[in-house]
Design a protein around this motif. Structure first.
Motif, mmCIF file in Angstrom:
data_model
loop_
_atom_site.group_PDB
_atom_site.id
_atom_site.type_symbol
_atom_site.label_atom_id
_atom_site.label_comp_id
_atom_site.label_asym_id
_atom_site.label_seq_id
_atom_site.Cartn_x
_atom_site.Cartn_y
_atom_site.Cartn_z
ATOM 1 N N LEU A 111 14.830 20.131 11.786
ATOM 2 C CA LEU A 111 13.428 20.226 12.207
ATOM 3 C C LEU A 111 13.339 21.238 13.346
ATOM 4 O O LEU A 111 13.946 21.064 14.398
ATOM 5 C CB LEU A 111 12.909 18.868 12.666
ATOM 6 C CG LEU A 111 11.475 18.823 13.209
ATOM 7 C CD1 LEU A 111 10.470 19.345 12.187
ATOM 8 C CD2 LEU A 111 11.112 17.403 13.638
ATOM 9 N N ILE A 112 12.585 22.310 13.095
ATOM 10 C CA ILE A 112 12.370 23.349 14.104
ATOM 11 C C ILE A 112 10.977 23.169 14.693
ATOM 12 O O ILE A 112 9.971 23.241 13.974
ATOM 13 C CB ILE A 112 12.489 24.756 13.500
ATOM 14 C CG1 ILE A 112 13.895 24.974 12.912
ATOM 15 C CG2 ILE A 112 12.185 25.823 14.548
ATOM 16 C CD1 ILE A 112 14.028 26.261 12.118
ATOM 17 N N PHE A 113 10.910 22.901 15.998
ATOM 18 C CA PHE A 113 9.623 22.829 16.694
ATOM 19 C C PHE A 113 9.286 24.212 17.247
ATOM 20 O O PHE A 113 10.137 24.883 17.847
ATOM 21 C CB PHE A 113 9.681 21.835 17.854
ATOM 22 C CG PHE A 113 9.555 20.395 17.448
ATOM 23 C CD1 PHE A 113 8.333 19.866 17.069
ATOM 24 C CD2 PHE A 113 10.667 19.565 17.451
ATOM 25 C CE1 PHE A 113 8.212 18.529 16.706
ATOM 26 C CE2 PHE A 113 10.564 18.227 17.100
ATOM 27 C CZ PHE A 113 9.330 17.712 16.719
ATOM 28 N N ASN A 122 22.360 10.055 15.669
ATOM 29 C CA ASN A 122 23.188 11.058 14.998
ATOM 30 C C ASN A 122 22.498 12.421 14.931
ATOM 31 O O ASN A 122 22.793 13.236 14.066
ATOM 32 C CB ASN A 122 23.516 10.583 13.578
ATOM 33 C CG ASN A 122 24.345 9.317 13.585
ATOM 34 O OD1 ASN A 122 25.479 9.316 14.047
ATOM 35 N ND2 ASN A 122 23.781 8.226 13.083
ATOM 36 N N CYS A 123 21.557 12.623 15.850
ATOM 37 C CA CYS A 123 20.773 13.868 15.841
ATOM 38 C C CYS A 123 21.169 14.736 17.037
ATOM 39 O O CYS A 123 21.227 14.249 18.168
ATOM 40 C CB CYS A 123 19.282 13.538 15.896
ATOM 41 S SG CYS A 123 18.198 14.985 15.890
ATOM 42 N N TYR A 124 21.437 16.016 16.782
ATOM 43 C CA TYR A 124 21.706 16.982 17.844
ATOM 44 C C TYR A 124 20.420 17.761 18.132
ATOM 45 O O TYR A 124 19.697 18.150 17.213
ATOM 46 C CB TYR A 124 22.783 17.974 17.413
ATOM 47 C CG TYR A 124 24.210 17.513 17.576
ATOM 48 C CD1 TYR A 124 24.559 16.163 17.572
ATOM 49 C CD2 TYR A 124 25.230 18.447 17.722
ATOM 50 C CE1 TYR A 124 25.880 15.760 17.702
ATOM 51 C CE2 TYR A 124 26.558 18.062 17.860
ATOM 52 C CZ TYR A 124 26.883 16.708 17.841
ATOM 53 O OH TYR A 124 28.186 16.320 17.971
ATOM 54 N N PRO A 162 15.447 13.923 11.343
ATOM 55 C CA PRO A 162 16.358 15.064 11.252
ATOM 56 C C PRO A 162 17.755 14.770 11.799
ATOM 57 O O PRO A 162 17.940 13.887 12.647
ATOM 58 C CB PRO A 162 15.665 16.123 12.113
ATOM 59 C CG PRO A 162 14.876 15.327 13.109
ATOM 60 C CD PRO A 162 14.409 14.111 12.375
ATOM 61 N N HIS A 163 18.724 15.543 11.308
ATOM 62 C CA HIS A 163 20.067 15.531 11.875
ATOM 63 C C HIS A 163 20.190 16.567 12.986
ATOM 64 O O HIS A 163 21.087 16.489 13.822
ATOM 65 C CB HIS A 163 21.111 15.856 10.792
ATOM 66 C CG HIS A 163 21.080 14.927 9.621
ATOM 67 N ND1 HIS A 163 20.588 15.284 8.386
ATOM 68 C CD2 HIS A 163 21.463 13.629 9.506
ATOM 69 C CE1 HIS A 163 20.683 14.263 7.555
ATOM 70 N NE2 HIS A 163 21.205 13.252 8.202
ATOM 71 N N GLN A 164 19.301 17.546 12.939
ATOM 72 C CA GLN A 164 19.287 18.623 13.918
ATOM 73 C C GLN A 164 17.846 18.920 14.305
ATOM 74 O O GLN A 164 16.959 18.965 13.441
ATOM 75 C CB GLN A 164 19.865 19.905 13.314
ATOM 76 C CG GLN A 164 21.220 20.318 13.787
ATOM 77 C CD GLN A 164 21.523 21.762 13.398
ATOM 78 O OE1 GLN A 164 20.850 22.382 12.575
ATOM 79 N NE2 GLN A 164 22.558 22.312 13.993
ATOM 80 N N HIS A 180 20.522 24.101 4.070
ATOM 81 C CA HIS A 180 20.002 22.950 4.799
ATOM 82 C C HIS A 180 18.537 22.701 4.450
ATOM 83 O O HIS A 180 17.811 23.611 4.023
ATOM 84 C CB HIS A 180 20.167 23.166 6.306
ATOM 85 C CG HIS A 180 21.598 23.270 6.737
ATOM 86 N ND1 HIS A 180 22.446 22.192 6.800
ATOM 87 C CD2 HIS A 180 22.346 24.358 7.090
ATOM 88 C CE1 HIS A 180 23.650 22.581 7.188
ATOM 89 N NE2 HIS A 180 23.611 23.902 7.365
ATOM 90 N N ASP A 181 18.112 21.467 4.622
ATOM 91 C CA ASP A 181 16.752 21.035 4.312
ATOM 92 C C ASP A 181 15.901 21.266 5.566
ATOM 93 O O ASP A 181 15.798 20.397 6.431
ATOM 94 C CB ASP A 181 16.771 19.553 3.918
ATOM 95 C CG ASP A 181 15.413 19.041 3.496
ATOM 96 O OD1 ASP A 181 14.565 19.862 3.103
ATOM 97 O OD2 ASP A 181 15.194 17.818 3.595
#
Length: 647
Positions: free
Chosen positions: A364-366, A552-554, A514-516, A389-390
């Motif tokens: 997820l990109i903010f 588990n999210c960075y 998200p994971h990231q 990646h999703d």
């Protein structure tokens, strides 16, 4: 959390400073200290049946101070009935009722909320004619003297070193007068006025001499944009080139600043030069990079003598030799570099910045505005998509006020022509467009965005963002327009962050899980939107931090269009090839309204794509000069670790 700036403490830590400076983690803590000092002064004067004369400043720095004084009045019974105030300055010309006037500012933030006698409020008059100004200024100084002089003067500081509106060249004996504003001061004010061309070029200000007559002076400064001028003011020589340096001659002055504003002071920037420090990996990296740049050598070529000659013998004693320090820092920096920002599957991730698994990741990109994602991390964005990646992207604000009227006018002409060509409902569309065009024609330069224009401009920026995402390969259902309510005012001035804003972020986080996460961890945005968006994300984290997915999210912070992370703060560096840099540039081109003269360009004359490319190439060049592999460009990120929840 991100690395805190290391501040040297102990005897001699402030040896380079010629003004007493108190450094605080947050502005909110600093203003409590200053507010208590002001409250104690007011109360002690009241007990003696004396007036308390305060000199007051405007601008962003004292807002939190005034909020705290209002709170003390309402909750602690602090009375201002014995207070007389004199404000530093006012734009010229400037109607009192204008939202940009300091008369409006002071009543909005302080005077309307306390029990001060209106007759005791003095603010320079921005409505004066040229013939009236000199007489008014002399009378203003006389009023200050008649009141017994200023007991405590509150100051901010501009990036030119101005106090009040005393720009470079002001004399230490100067009195209240009319002045012309420096171009940098005008640029910094452009956001409040909706454009540089709308900022007045003149002002009335107390003189440096008037300010220096105050019995006590306190100066407030927040944020990294003030760091350079704070260092120059506090550690430099007294000079009219930096009028704030005249404060070094005052017997009772104190600076109250936050860590960001302190970053260039020697005790923060090079603490090892003034005090014995507690070394950690990031501080060692910072020191060695500084040394490499000073002696113009890559890391692995720095010698014992270089350390000894530059005040860093302590590191040699700690490690035993330059070689051992060099190898640690070289490996540390080398391990930040990865071509797999989402993690490389089936690879040893022991020294990689991101985990190998899960793969692929939900990302997820903010993006605070509809173009910050591609400007700041367009190459990494493209790499994440390419590597399977999703990827989701969330635009936090509409960015609708950052579209020039003429640009939307052109787009309406194009849309109308297209409608005519395909035989659509031209009558209805023509009527709607003519109405909007008339609104544009009738709009005055000082007006906020008309409500009728905002939907068109918001739709335009959404279309541009979709175009960039489509080019990068993002499905339309992975593009989220959040339209956070704090932003939707039609003005550069925004509403405070509310629970409604935070709830929108929380809802999206829990939907995507998200994971990231990538987001703008950047407070250098001159208009403040990035800071509010960051605050919304952090407050949302406080709500979701116990969710299993969050553990588990960075989180990776990028920086906005205005500047880059310092190398010592970098946790992940993503090399960008020439072809990927071209993809990034074309992504930025999709945001046509922000190219060729955006509404709010800041004080950098380059287009956003030029800033991005120059910055990315410069980062790669720094890595190269330190002895790393040579890359075309690099995008860099700092990892944020929430105090709860994240592994």
């Amino acid at each position: 959390m991100l690395m805190n700036t290391y501040i040297a403490t102990g005897e001699g830590a402030n040896r380079y400073e010629k003004i007493p400076v108190q450094i605080y983690e947050e502005p909110a803590t600093a203003v409590v200290t200053v507010a208590k000092e002001i409250a104690n002064l007011i109360r002690s004067k009241a007990e003696k049946n004396e007036k308390c004369v305060l000199g007051l400043a405007t601008g962003s720095s004292p807002i939190k101070l005034y909020e705290e004084l209002v709170r003390m009045h309402k909750e602690e019974g602090l009375s201002f009935q014995n207070v007389i105030t004199f404000n530093l300055d006012e734009y010229l010309p400037m109607p009192k009722e204008s939202e940009q006037s300091y008369h409006y500012f002071m009543h909005h933030h302080l005077f309307d909320h306390i029990d001060i006698d209106p007759a005791n409020i003095h603010i320079p008059d921005g409505t004066l004619t040229s013939e009236e100004i000199e007489k008014f200024c002399k009378a203003y100084d006389q009023q200050i003297e008649s009141a017994g002089g200023i007991d405590l003067q509150v100051l901010g500081i501009g990036r030119t070193g101005h106090i009040g509106f005393n720009e470079p060249g002001s004399l230490p004996t100067s009195t209240t007068r009319m002045v012309y504003l420096n171009d940098l001061t005008i640029q910094d004010a452009a956001g409040d006025f909706g454009g540089k061309d709308k900022v007045p070029t003149r002002a009335i200000t107390m003189g440096v001499g008037t300010i220096l007559k105050a019995k006590r002076i306190v100066l407030l400064a927040w944020g990294e944009k003030k760091a350079s001028i704070i260092k120059e003011t506090v550690e430099g020589s007294v000079s009219d080139k930096v009028p704030a340096t005249f404060l070094q001659t005052h017997p009772n002055v104190g600076f109250f600043i936050d860590i960001k504003a302190a970053e260039e002071l020697t005790r923060a920037d090079r603490p090892w030069l003034v005090s014995k420090v507690k070394w950690n990996d990031k501080l060692i990296r910072k020191a060695v990079i500084w040394l490499c740049q000073k002696v113009n050598k890559p890391i692995l070529k720095v010698e014992n003598k270089d350390y000894m000659d530059n005040g860093m013998s302590d590191l040699i004693k700690t490690f035993g030799s330059a070689n051992k320090v060099n190898i640690q820092v070289f490996n540390d920096l080398q391990h930040t570099i990865t071509g797999w920002p989402g993690g490389k599957p089936h690879a040893d991730d022991t020294t990689r910045p991101e985990r190998a698994f899960p793969y692929p990741k939900r990302v997820l990109i903010f993006s605070p505005h509809p173009d910050d994602d591609v400007i700041s991390m367009g190459g990494t964005f493209a790499r994440l998509v390419e590597q399977g990646h999703d990827v989701h992207v969330a635009y936090e604000t509409s960015g609708n006020i950052a579209v020039l009227d003429d640009y939307i006018y052109q787009q309406m002409d194009i849309a109308a022509a297209f409608t005519h060509l395909v035989g659509g409902d031209t009558q209805t569309m023509d009527a709607a467009f003519e109405k909007v065009k008339q609104i544009i024609a009738d709009r005055k330069p000082e007006d906020d965005e008309p409500e009728e224009l905002l939907p068109f401009k918001g739709a335009l920026r959404r279309a541009e963002a979709r175009g960039a995402d489509r080019y990068l390969g993002i499905p339309e259902d992975h593009v989220h327009f959040l339209n956070l309510p704090f932003y939707e005012t039609g003005s550069v001035k925004k509403k405070p962050l509310s629970q409604a804003d935070i709830d929108i972020i929380v809802k999206l986080l829990r939907e995507v899980q998200p994971h990231q996460i990538y987001a703008a961890g950047d407070l250098a945005d001159p208009h403040g939107t990035h800071g509010v968006c960051l605050d919304a994300i952090l407050k949302a984290y406080d709500i979701v931090c116990e969710d299993e997915w969050f553990k588990n999210c960075y989180t990776w912070w990028y920086r906005g269009a205005w500047m880059e992370w310092e190398i010592e703060k970098v946790d992940m560096a993503v090399p960008i090839s020439p072809s990927e840099l071209s993809i990034k540039r074309k992504s930025i081109y999709k945001h046509g309204s922000q190219n060729n003269g955006p509404a709010f360009p800041g004080d950098d004359p380059r287009e956003f794509w030029q800033r991005a490319e120059d910055r990315n190439r410069n980062t790669a060049d720094i890595y190269n000069k330190l002895g790393m592999a040579e890359y075309e460009a690099m995008e860099v990120f700092a990892r944020y670790i929430h105090k709860k929840g994240t592994k």
